[in-house]
Write an enzyme that holds these catalytic residues in place. Structure first.
Site, PDB file in Angstrom:
ATOM      1  N   HIS A   1      58.680  24.310  31.924  1.00  0.00           N
ATOM      2  CA  HIS A   1      59.971  23.465  32.456  1.00  0.00           C
ATOM      3  C   HIS A   1      60.375  24.255  33.630  1.00  0.00           C
ATOM      4  CE1 HIS A   1      59.644  20.354  29.610  1.00  0.00           C
ATOM      5  NE2 HIS A   1      59.954  20.833  28.462  1.00  0.00           N
TER       6      HIS A   1
ATOM      7  N   CYS B   1      58.219  21.412  37.278  1.00  0.00           N
ATOM      8  CA  CYS B   1      58.684  20.195  37.854  1.00  0.00           C
ATOM      9  C   CYS B   1      60.046  20.802  38.878  1.00  0.00           C
ATOM     10  CB  CYS B   1      59.619  19.531  36.975  1.00  0.00           C
ATOM     11  SG  CYS B   1      58.599  18.168  36.176  1.00  0.00           S
TER      12      CYS B   1
END
Length: 830
Positions: free
Chosen positions: A404, A453
């Site tokens: 993440h 991301c």
């Protein structure tokens, strides 16, 4: 010799060649094979072969060299089945060929000759010993010709000369029975008397006796490099250019006719055997264009012609194409982090596979690789601090992160597995802060590959003020564009994320790093699943042709770098395998392998048990609570059952396996218990007896660096901590398609039942070579050593039982010679 084996002999004590031959017969037979044998044994209540056991046997066909028959015989042996029982079952089965395997051959070769490389003037001895029902006769051959007076079990040539190099084989006769031993290659090196005399007392270990020499050539000439080592078994060779293996360059002599400018670089050869590895010196090969000299603008001649005419180069005009300057790294280090098991956020799958694949590839490029899974904030910061210690002037540093992440105001943040919900910059690591610290080390190349991301975190209002130096050595490879998501593909098995799926196909290319990433971006752009959703973004200030394939040339700080590298290498050493003998007489092998820098695999294998012991099994237990090991996933019969998927094909078979992850959390030395359970045929009850031994293996792998401690050096912490305001959870936007998972979305559970055990391969003989791979058990030398994915060639490490002495480059010669001697066998019978 009797006509059959002792019927009371336990199956588990049958010799390996007998078992192998029996399994080959049972595996290939359809109606009289292992499945029908299992049904017959299952009807006999003494040995309890169940339907679950049969299913376990059938799954062995999925393995590279798996044998259902071998698994069935192993189960029968563990339950006390004797050879007499097996012969009765085979009689009922009606498989006479299988039954014949249990009868001793009229002629058996017990000692096979072994290939050897030695120096001129040394004494050669090849041995072939056989037993038979009557006296045995021998005849040695060199290729197709009989060796004069070569009629004894030992072939001795003293002293040996260059003309004696070649392939040797021995024909053994016992009455009407004829057998041939395996081929043995003899390589004779001519290194002069000074060398030859010093190696007359060859002890079998590899010894390098011929080093390659530097070459200065012109375009079109022939490059010839030679090296050589002596030892038994015969060494294997693999030439490298600029740190990258050269395809099919697996002989002592490297010859490249008609060289071009592209062939310039630094060359060295890797020399290995089944237990050792060494490197030659690295030498420069300079390729210059042929010089054309122009006189009075009217006549062209070569440089040689010009000298013949008495010309002087200083007084003439001539054009010389510039040769690109060879760039070097003083060292290469890489830190790879894959976070997937988040405590407060969606779980991921691909980072584990991505880190594993990239580690194997970077190791081929001579990077010192550190691969870590599932790190907390403090562990990530401490890992970065350790990584920074390896950086010095001119070093190539590479950091890869999968997990993440988010990006605010041009700064990228990596999210640890213990990040709270919501997380802020104070809970994460800022990539630009790490880059600032790397720049202070005056590194030669800084590569960041961020597989995460880059969506905005609206709940983090901090605005870091990080001032970077203006340098021309930075390359960023973002797996996705700004304010976009990075995806991993939905799959029931282990697959790469989209970025690494294409990156691993290009990473070994001998090209400027930005050129490599450009090609990866083009490949990703043609991928229908993510077209228009994810595109690679490259940011670079690189002004030189820096490539990950550049060779290593230690700089002024070599001593300091070596000290840190040595400390890091010790932090990746595997515990040595060990043999444990218990009071009952049973002996087990305890082995170790590394899947990642912080993931250790332990396996146990019974290598000896008393004849009167009907049941024997060893398992490990009583691990430190720091490791949080699930007892249900320990001591499993297949690696996959305990979560070992990536390394499973490289582990020895027929063991019990245990996977220990999160070694960075280990606070004390790793102490555990090995428990042996056994029962004897003379025992009245069915309760097994227990024996135990306590084992201390210290702090294995990354545990030695104590990453679990609070941030003990503040360099990374100070640059990463930024002002922040109270916030809420960052938003998790839905993905574009149901078959894609962005790196901050939940994922479906893994379907372990559909996973093939052959996902990836790893060289298990390199326990000291970085973060991944390594098997501490040298007892399994005859197992197929695994090789890497076909993207790169490591076939030089492959071997199979009975063929370790045959170098790969001689396969065709062996096949031809084998055909000749089949004919020879026919002639002998006449």
């Amino acid at each position: 010799m009797s006509d059959s084996l002792d019927r009371s002999t336990k199956i588990s004590l049958l010799k390996e060649p007998v078992v192998r031959k029996l399994c080959e017969v049972l595996d290939k037979s359809s109606n009289k094979g292992w499945r029908r044998l299992g049904e017959i044994v299952g009807s006999d209540r003494r040995f309890k072969v169940s339907s679950d056991d049969m299913e376990m046997c059938s799954l062995k066909v999925l393995e590279l060299e798996g044998s259902p028959s071998h698994m069935l015989l192993r189960l029968m042996g563990e339950r006390g089945c004797a050879t007499g029982h097996l012969m009765d079952y085979l009689q009922t089965l009606g498989n006479t060929e299988a039954l014949q395997c249990l009868k001793p051959a009229a002629l058996q070769i017990l000692i096979q000759p072994q290939s050897v490389a030695l120096v001129c003037g040394h004494n050669l001895r090849l041995s072939c010993h056989a037993v038979g029902k009557s006296p045995v006769q021998y005849q040695w051959f060199k290729s197709r010709e009989e060796v004069p007076n070569g009629v004894s079990p030992d072939l001795v040539i003293s002293p040996i000369h260059l003309k004696d190099a070649g392939f040797y084989i021995c024909r053994v006769n016992c009455g009407d029975a004829v057998e041939f031993c395996q081929w043995a290659q003899v390589d004779v090196l001519n290194v002069g008397m000074s060398y030859g005399q010093s190696y007359l007392s060859l002890d079998g270990r590899l010894k390098l006796v011929i080093q390659p020499n530097c070459q200065n050539l012109q375009i079109g000439e022939t490059l010839q490099l030679e090296c050589g080592a002596v030892g038994r078994p015969i060494p294997r060779y693999q030439w490298h250019r600029n740190g990258v293996p050269i395809s099919k360059a697996i002989k002592r002599k490297l010859t490249i006719p008609h060289v071009m400018l592209d062939h310039h670089g630094r060359y060295r050869c890797e020399i290995s055997s089944s237990t050792e590895r060494m490197w030659t010196n690295e030498v420069d090969v300079v390729i210059a264009p042929r010089i054309s000299v122009q006189i009075s603008g009217a006549m062209e001649c070569s440089e040689d012609d010009f000298y013949a005419m008495g010309g002087v180069l200083g007084s003439s005009e001539f054009a010389l194409n510039s040769i690109p300057e060879q760039l070097y790294a003083t060292d290469k280090v890489a830190l790879l982090i894959g976070n997937l098991s988040y405590q407060n956020h969606p779980q991921l799958k691909a980072p584990m596979v991505d880190v594993y694949d990239l580690t194997n590839l970077l190791r081929q490029l001579n990077f010192k690789v550190v691969s870590l899974l599932d790190l907390t904030e403090s562990e990530m910061r401490n890992a970065v601090d350790e990584f920074l210690l390896l950086l010095h002037k001119g070093v190539y540093g590479l950091l890869y992160y999968a997990g993440h992440g988010y990006e605010n105001y041009g700064n990228s943040f990596m999210v640890p597995v213990d990040a709270p919900n919501p997380y802020r910059s104070a809970n994460c690591l800022c990539v630009q802060s790490i880059l600032k610290l790397m720049q202070e080390k005056e590194t030669g190349l800084n590569v960041f590959l961020l597989d995460m991301c880059r969506k905005r975190n609206f709940h983090d209002d901090s605005t870091p003020n990080i001032v970077l130096r203006v340098t021309a050595n930075i390359v960023f490879g973002y797996a996705t564009c700004q304010d976009a998501e990075a995806f991993e593909l939905s799959s029931s098995g282990f697959t790469n994320g989209v970025f690494v799926k294409f990156l691993k196909k290009r990473l070994l290319d001998d090209e400027k790093i930005t050129t490599v990433l450009d090609r990866v971006a083009e490949d990703m752009g043609q991928f229908d699943a993510t077209k228009g959703k994810q595109a690679l973004e490259i940011r670079s200030s690189l002004s030189e042709r820096r490539a990950l394939t550049d060779p290593i040339l230690p700089g002024d700080s070599a001593d300091l770098a070596h000290a840190h590298s040595h400390q890091w290498a010790k932090a990746h050493e595997l515990p040595e395998s060990m043999s444990l003998t218990f009071d009952c007489g049973a002996q087990i092998k305890l082995g170790f392998a590394a899947e990642f820098s912080n993931v250790l695999v332990i396996y146990t294998h019974i290598i000896k048990k008393p004849e009167d012991m009907s049941f024997c099994q060893a398992h490990v237990t009583d691990f430190s609570q720091d490791l949080d090991v699930d007892p249900k996933e320990m001591n499993r019969e297949t690696p996959e059952e305990t979560g070992i998927y990536l390394l499973s094909s490289s582990l020895p078979q027929h063991c019990l396996y245990t996977r220990l992850s999160s070694l960075q959390k280990l606070r004390e030395e790793l102490v555990f218990t090995v428990c042996l359970q056994g029962s004897f045929t003379a025992m009245d009850d069915d309760h097994p007896i227990h024996w135990t031994k306590s084992i201390n293996i210290g702090k294995p792998l990354i545990a030695r660096l104590d990453l679990h401690r609070a941030m003990r050096r503040n360099s990374c912490l100070q640059t990463c901590l930024m002002p922040h305001s109270p916030s809420h959870s960052p938003c998790h936007s839905p993905g574009p398609e149901h078959h894609l998972h962005p790196y901050h979305r939940p994922h479906q559970a893994l379907d372990y039942n559909r996973l093939s055990p052959q996902h990836h391969y790893l060289d298990t003989c390199e326990a000291m070579q970085g973060a991944v791979g390594g098997c501490g058990d040298s007892c399994y030398e005859n197992l197929s050593q695994c090789r890497y994915e076909p993207t790169y060639d490591c076939s030089r490490f492959s071997s199979s039982p009975g063929r370790l002495s045959i170098p790969i480059e001689t396969t065709d010669d062996i096949n031809e010679l084998q055909t000749v001697f089949i004919n020879s066998l026919h002639l002998q019978s006449q």
